[in-house]
Design an enzyme around this catalytic site. Structure first.
Site, PDB file in Angstrom:
ATOM      1  N   SER A   1       3.192  -4.957  -4.248  1.00 41.31           N
ATOM      2  CA  SER A   1       3.422  -3.529  -5.418  1.00 41.31           C
ATOM      3  C   SER A   1       3.062  -4.239  -6.807  1.00 41.31           C
ATOM      4  O   SER A   1       2.647  -5.239  -7.397  1.00 41.31           O
ATOM      5  CB  SER A   1       5.062  -4.078  -5.171  1.00 41.31           C
ATOM      6  OG  SER A   1       5.832  -3.636  -6.336  1.00 41.31           O
TER       7      SER A   1
ATOM      8  N   TYR B   1      12.929  -9.263  -5.361  1.00 39.48           N
ATOM      9  CA  TYR B   1      12.368  -8.865  -4.491  1.00 39.48           C
ATOM     10  C   TYR B   1      10.643  -8.663  -5.162  1.00 39.48           C
ATOM     11  O   TYR B   1       9.570  -9.040  -4.047  1.00 39.48           O
ATOM     12  CB  TYR B   1      12.256  -6.857  -4.493  1.00 39.48           C
ATOM     13  CG  TYR B   1      11.305  -6.135  -4.196  1.00 39.48           C
ATOM     14  CD1 TYR B   1      10.758  -5.511  -4.898  1.00 39.48           C
ATOM     15  CD2 TYR B   1      10.867  -6.595  -2.359  1.00 39.48           C
ATOM     16  CE1 TYR B   1       9.582  -4.625  -4.997  1.00 39.48           C
ATOM     17  CE2 TYR B   1       9.787  -5.457  -2.682  1.00 39.48           C
ATOM     18  CZ  TYR B   1       9.235  -4.020  -3.449  1.00 39.48           C
ATOM     19  OH  TYR B   1       7.719  -3.510  -2.989  1.00 39.48           O
TER      20      TYR B   1
ATOM     21  N   LYS C   1       6.813 -10.851  -3.901  1.00 43.07           N
ATOM     22  CA  LYS C   1       5.268  -9.658  -3.094  1.00 43.07           C
ATOM     23  C   LYS C   1       4.923 -11.257  -3.794  1.00 43.07           C
ATOM     24  O   LYS C   1       3.083 -10.826  -3.652  1.00 43.07           O
ATOM     25  CB  LYS C   1       5.402  -8.646  -3.815  1.00 43.07           C
ATOM     26  CG  LYS C   1       6.259  -8.186  -3.272  1.00 43.07           C
ATOM     27  CD  LYS C   1       6.054  -7.257  -2.058  1.00 43.07           C
ATOM     28  CE  LYS C   1       6.605  -5.815  -0.850  1.00 43.07           C
ATOM     29  NZ  LYS C   1       5.768  -5.881  -0.002  1.00 43.07           N
TER      30      LYS C   1
END
Ligand code: WQD
Length: 335
Positions: free
Chosen positions: A124, A148, A152
């Site tokens: 991302s 989050y 990643k």
């Protein structure tokens, strides 16, 4: 190729599965339905006209992974499975670190045991430090601002270290910017659970009357109209980026990051207007305070993917808005 797709019933996963099947790849899907609906398998089969081998299982379940890898030849894994809500990750960091990291590690162990040497990973743009200025390039500074994003970035690190230690292993790290839109059939699209965090799904719910009006999170950013600017790319373009990564990068040793974006910035109000053009509706909105953590502009430099993957986003913002609205209107139709 024989491809195992983790999270293959999710928003981006399902669109990627359709494109893989259309190109005659043999696909096996694993999904725990945490963020996907069971009927998506049927929807994919309706679009492709082919049966889809699907396991409802959690990638963190080593026994389930062993069973699946023992039953199918796998050449490559496309790894979508993972929790992905920024706000939720701030409220529940342990849940995010446990799920996203453990499911990846268990998957990698199963791959290693069964001599599967390739992974395409769903990363991302949130791995880029907000200190960078757009357009973001792959070599820019990496630093996440929420759990989050850190999961990643940590998974990119795991894959990079693994590829360094084992030259037979290769990983492609696809850094998504803002996926939007839906499949032209009206059978696949974004189905957020609860109140949508992301802009276009929220606009779609205002359009169908589920929500009263859109809140525009701030209009005092250093952007042309003061609202946040993002790089919105059609989910089918994104799906085709995974196919390109799979087909172009087979057996290229090491770990390689690619931005998947259009290279074009669109503001919140520009997206609202594009949706209004596409739907012939008016979207009522009110300007509220900024959302904590948001930054002015996040736009990709997609030139590395265009060159090395021979991939380029081709759908327009208007097409994405039209497809999202078409899906929103038909998602409840019987299959
Ligand atoms: C876009 C713009 C908001 C909602 C997130 C994740 C990122 C990635 C994509 C997974 C911003 C504004 C939004 C609303 C608004 N997901 N907005 N009103 O924050 O760029 O990225 O989704 O990888 O990780 O961070 O996307 O759609 O939430 O916001 O004004 O109701 O729309 O301020 O400028 P974002 P978004």
């Amino acid at each position: 190729m024989n491809v195992l797709v983790s999270g293959g019933l999710g928003y981006i996963g399902s669109h990627t599965v359709v494109e893989l099947v259309k190109r005659h790849h043999d696909v096996v899907v694993v999904d725990n339905l945490y963020n996907a609906d069971a009927d998506v398998q049927l929807r994919i089969e309706k679009i492709t006209g082919k049966k889809l081998t699907t396991y409802i299982a959690d990638c963190a379940d080593a026994e389930a992974m062993e069973k699946i890898f023992s039953s199918h030849k796998v050449d490559c894994v496309i790894h979508f499975a993972g929790y992905k809500a920024v706000g939720e990750s701030v409220r529940k960091p342990l849940m995010y670190y446990h799920n996203n990291l453990l499911s990846t590690l268990v998957l990698l162990e199963a791959m290693k045991k069964h001599n599967v040497h390739q992974m395409v990973f769903s990363s991302s743009a949130t791995v880029y430090s907000p200190e960078n200025t757009s357009p973001f390039r792959e070599e820019m500074r990496l630093a996440a601002t929420n759990p989050y994003g850190w999961t990643k970035l940590m998974i990119e690190r795991i894959l990079t270290d693994y590829a360094t230690a084992d030259p037979s292993f290769s990983a492609i790290l696809l850094r998504y910017f803002n996926p939007i839109g839906a499949h032209d059939s009206g059978l696949l699209g974004e189905r957020p659970v609860g109140i949508p965090n992301n802009l276009l799904p929220y606009i779609c719910q205002v359009a169908d009357g589920t929500r009263e009006k859109l809140s525009v999170f701030g209009d005092d950013y250093a952007t042309p109209d003061g609202t946040g600017v993002r790089d919105y790319l059609h989910v089918v373009d994104l799906a085709l980026g995974h196919v390109a990564a799979l087909e172009k990068m087979a057996n290229r040793p090491g770990a390689h990051a690619f931005n998947l974006g259009t290279g074009k910035g669109t503001s919140v109000l520009e997206l609202v207007h594009a949706f209004e053009q596409a739907s012939h509706l008016t979207i009522p909105y009110v300007v509220t305070d900024r959302r904590p953590g948001d930054i002015d502009t996040v736009v990709a430099d997609p030139s590395k993917a265009e060159k090395e993957l021979e991939w380029k986003a081709t759908h327009s913002i208007e097409e994405a808005c039209a497809s999202a609205w078409h899906f929103q209107q038909h998602v409840k139709d019987s299959l």
